[in-house]
Design an enzyme around this catalytic site. Structure first.
Site, mmCIF file in Angstrom:
data_model
loop_
_atom_site.group_PDB
_atom_site.id
_atom_site.type_symbol
_atom_site.label_atom_id
_atom_site.label_comp_id
_atom_site.label_asym_id
_atom_site.label_seq_id
_atom_site.Cartn_x
_atom_site.Cartn_y
_atom_site.Cartn_z
ATOM 1 C CB SER A 190 0.564 8.201 0.706
ATOM 2 O OG SER A 190 1.632 7.989 -0.197
ATOM 3 C CE LYS A 194 2.825 -0.015 -0.786
ATOM 4 N NZ LYS A 194 1.535 -0.005 -0.071
ATOM 5 C CD GLU A 212 -2.797 -0.765 2.280
ATOM 6 O OE1 GLU A 212 -3.763 -0.979 3.044
ATOM 7 O OE2 GLU A 212 -2.388 0.387 2.022
ATOM 8 C CD GLU A 217 2.131 2.420 6.838
ATOM 9 O OE1 GLU A 217 1.896 1.913 5.718
ATOM 10 O OE2 GLU A 217 1.711 3.546 7.172
HETATM 11 O O1 KIV Z 1 0.977 4.786 0.062
HETATM 12 C C1 KIV Z 1 2.091 4.853 0.570
HETATM 13 O O2 KIV Z 1 2.775 5.891 0.530
HETATM 14 C C2 KIV Z 1 2.603 3.659 1.240
HETATM 15 C C3 KIV Z 1 3.871 3.811 2.012
HETATM 16 C C4 KIV Z 1 3.553 4.443 3.309
HETATM 17 C C5 KIV Z 1 4.582 2.533 2.178
HETATM 18 O O3 KIV Z 1 2.011 2.632 1.182
#
Ligand code: KIV
Length: 266
Positions: free
Chosen positions: A47, A114, A116, A183
């Site tokens: 983000s 992380k 997706e 999410e």
């Molecule tokens: O990129 C991000 O901030 C995220 C969160 C919304 C979990 O993946």
């Protein structure tokens, strides 16, 4: 210094029934405040593409940009677990690239990455975990697939969609993920997922039954006046505080009130 948060501690928080508090951060100063405030988990989210770089989609942020944000967050963090978001195409092109890129996030200071996706990425998740790299999954609304999804809609509202999300969550758990972000998923479905998996679920727009919650820190500080989705609670009006500070400064400079004697070396 307080006990450092590890992926093991995050897992224990679920079994102890202690909720996990998570926020994003992208820079040294905000990471330092979050860490001193007692946050459990800091996500260096992609983000950053939207809220830091001003790109329209998260898919535009690069490995180099994400590594820079990760190093900055690491420099401000002593206690919280740092998780780096792997940017679009840094893990989808093959397990060798995924291992190399994820390894570079660990070298930059993250303790986990992380990714997706659900079932479709379990081979990659397994390879990373086998290499010694802890992985957080992310299902439901996955912004890197925005063009396939056709937007930022709610997930898990039909029985079929619910079943698919549960299968994805179980597949991620089987592959060795230590937690999963849920999410923009209807609360009832997020609850079922949370009950079915042993690893912690961290919700964003997924209701109160998740094992933890995460928000983009600029959203909860009210820094973005154009973006206020239902799931964001605004904890401070930093936009207006900044605006009035900037305006006062400009006025003081124009009226020659700043610098005063106090701010002058004589
Ligand atoms: O990129 C991000 O901030 C995220 C969160 C919304 C979990 O993946």
């Amino acid at each position: 210094m307080k006990e450092k948060i590890t992926t093991i501690k995050i897992a224990k928080m679920k079994s102890d029934g202690e909720k996990i508090a998570a926020l994003t951060a992208y820079d040294y100063t905000s990471a330092k405040i979050l860490d001193k405030g007692g946050i459990d988990l800091i996500l260096v989210g992609d983000s950053a593409a939207n809220v830091f770089a001003g790109y329209d989609y998260t898919i535009k942020i690069s490995m180099d940009e994400m590594l820079y944000h990760t190093r900055a967050v690491k420099n401000g963090t002593e206690r919280a677990l740092i998780i780096a978001d792997m940017p679009f195409l840094s893990y989808q092109c093959g397990t060798d690239d995924a291992v190399k890129n994820a390894g570079n996030f660990l070298k930059a200071g993250a303790s986990a990455v992380k990714l997706e996706g659900g079932k479709a990425i379990t081979d990659i998740v397994k390879k990373l975990v086998d290499t010694g790299i802890p992985v957080m999954g992310h299902i439901g609304l996955t912004p890197q697939s925005v063009h396939k999804l056709g937007g930022y809609a709610l997930h898990g509202s039909t029985p079929e969609a619910e079943e698919k999300l549960i299968e994805d969550a179980l597949a991620l758990e089987d592959a060795g993920a230590f937690s999963i972000v849920l999410e923009k998923i209807v609360s009832k479905c997020a609850k079922k997922i949370t009950e079915k998996v042993k690893i912690p679920t961290i919700g964003i727009g997924a209701g109160k039954y998740c094992d933890g919650q995460i928000l983009v820190y600029t959203d909860m500080l009210g820094l973005n006046k154009e973006f206020h989705p239902k799931f964001v609670h605004i904890y401070a009006d930093i936009y207006n505080s900044m605006m009035s500070a900037f305006k006062n400064y400009i006025k003081d400079v124009k009226e020659q009130k700043f610098p005063s004697e106090n701010e002058t070396y004589t």
